[in-house]
Design an enzyme around this catalytic site. Sequence first.
Site, mmCIF file in Angstrom:
data_model
loop_
_atom_site.group_PDB
_atom_site.id
_atom_site.type_symbol
_atom_site.label_atom_id
_atom_site.label_comp_id
_atom_site.label_asym_id
_atom_site.label_seq_id
_atom_site.Cartn_x
_atom_site.Cartn_y
_atom_site.Cartn_z
ATOM 1 C CB ALA A 50 -0.923 -0.007 1.214
ATOM 2 C CB SER A 86 -6.696 0.238 8.121
ATOM 3 O OG SER A 86 -6.023 -0.835 8.742
ATOM 4 N NE ARG A 87 -9.624 -7.431 8.997
ATOM 5 C CZ ARG A 87 -8.881 -8.264 8.270
ATOM 6 N NH1 ARG A 87 -7.570 -8.148 8.307
ATOM 7 N NH2 ARG A 87 -9.444 -9.195 7.526
ATOM 8 C CG HIS A 138 -6.132 -10.190 -2.268
ATOM 9 N ND1 HIS A 138 -5.200 -10.588 -3.200
ATOM 10 C CD2 HIS A 138 -5.482 -9.335 -1.433
ATOM 11 C CE1 HIS A 138 -4.044 -9.997 -2.940
ATOM 12 N NE2 HIS A 138 -4.186 -9.239 -1.873
ATOM 13 C CE LYS A 146 2.284 -10.133 -6.392
ATOM 14 N NZ LYS A 146 2.851 -10.936 -5.307
ATOM 15 N NE ARG A 153 3.727 -11.246 3.742
ATOM 16 C CZ ARG A 153 3.847 -11.672 2.499
ATOM 17 N NH1 ARG A 153 3.144 -12.715 2.070
ATOM 18 N NH2 ARG A 153 4.689 -11.083 1.662
ATOM 19 C CG ASP A 165 4.315 -13.585 -1.268
ATOM 20 O OD1 ASP A 165 5.280 -12.818 -1.468
ATOM 21 O OD2 ASP A 165 3.348 -13.281 -0.554
#
Length: 325
Positions: free
Chosen positions: A17, A37-38, A80, A98, A166, A179
């Site tokens: 971002a 955002s959350r 996503h 992506k 992650r 990834d």
Amino acid sequence: MTDRTTRWGILGTGGIAATFASDLPLVPGAELAAVGSRTAEAADAFAAKFGVPRAHGSWAELAADPDVDVIYVATPHSSHHAAAMVCLEGGKSVLVEKPMTLDLASSAQLVQEARNRGLFLMEAMWMRLNPAIRKIQELIEDGEIGEVVTVHADFGLQGPFDASHRLRDPALGGGALLDLGVYPIHFADLILGSPSAVHSWARLTPEGVDETTGVLLGYHSGAVAALTCSIAGESRNAASITGTLGRIDLPPGFFVPRSFTLKRSTGETEEFDLGFDGSGYQFEAIEVQRCLAEGLPESPLVPHTTTLELMTLLDTIRAEIGVAY
């Protein structure tokens, strides 16, 4: 959309971002209008750093912002689908990082939702919009290296990554394939299209995601693509396309090239330099704005059919190597 600024929202506040936000000033007619955002804290911090006028503490608030035209979804890929669906349900066009989702079924759901609502949707595979990549496609179409016989591409990061990272978490779509492997696979698709045969092998982590994956693709033309990705060691991260009349070599960082070399079978070598400012994310934003201005529901350069075909291929590879999310 043709006579005013395109107002962007960014959903997510991580590294990708931030890179997108840094490149957006390079896009004519683009305005970074809002971030979501959350948490309000994350959104506020991002807004302060990049001078974003409005910060929203939830995805739904960003999607409901009447002063946003299109939203770039920059969350981890495990989110996503949910994030893009919120944006589409809020009536916003979407550029989603992506891979579009973790599997074909969820990507197809987003495509159908966008089509039902008459909204623009594109997978943010920035490599496909890169000027050097587009020039390479043009040279191949013009027959500069003859008939393509092989494509080689690799993308590896230096490990090891901790078990909590992650990249090793199945719940986050971890592993090398989604990834990193998406780049060699998209690269082969750009040059050769859909394969007729798929063979793959992987070493898995204790968590069950792929640590190192090799993919061999065969084509009806007789061409072969040999592709690798890894989170265990840094490979050259380069690519080459060999034809009957020559070869094109892309340097390390082939997924965001600024230059490449054409070596003809006659012995002649030609260097191409298509340097640009920024990190290269601006080209996908330019394409989105072009499509919005022309009223297109999808990009002809990154069409829905391509996204779905490649998600099908990724599903096939995951089934072969035994990875499930």
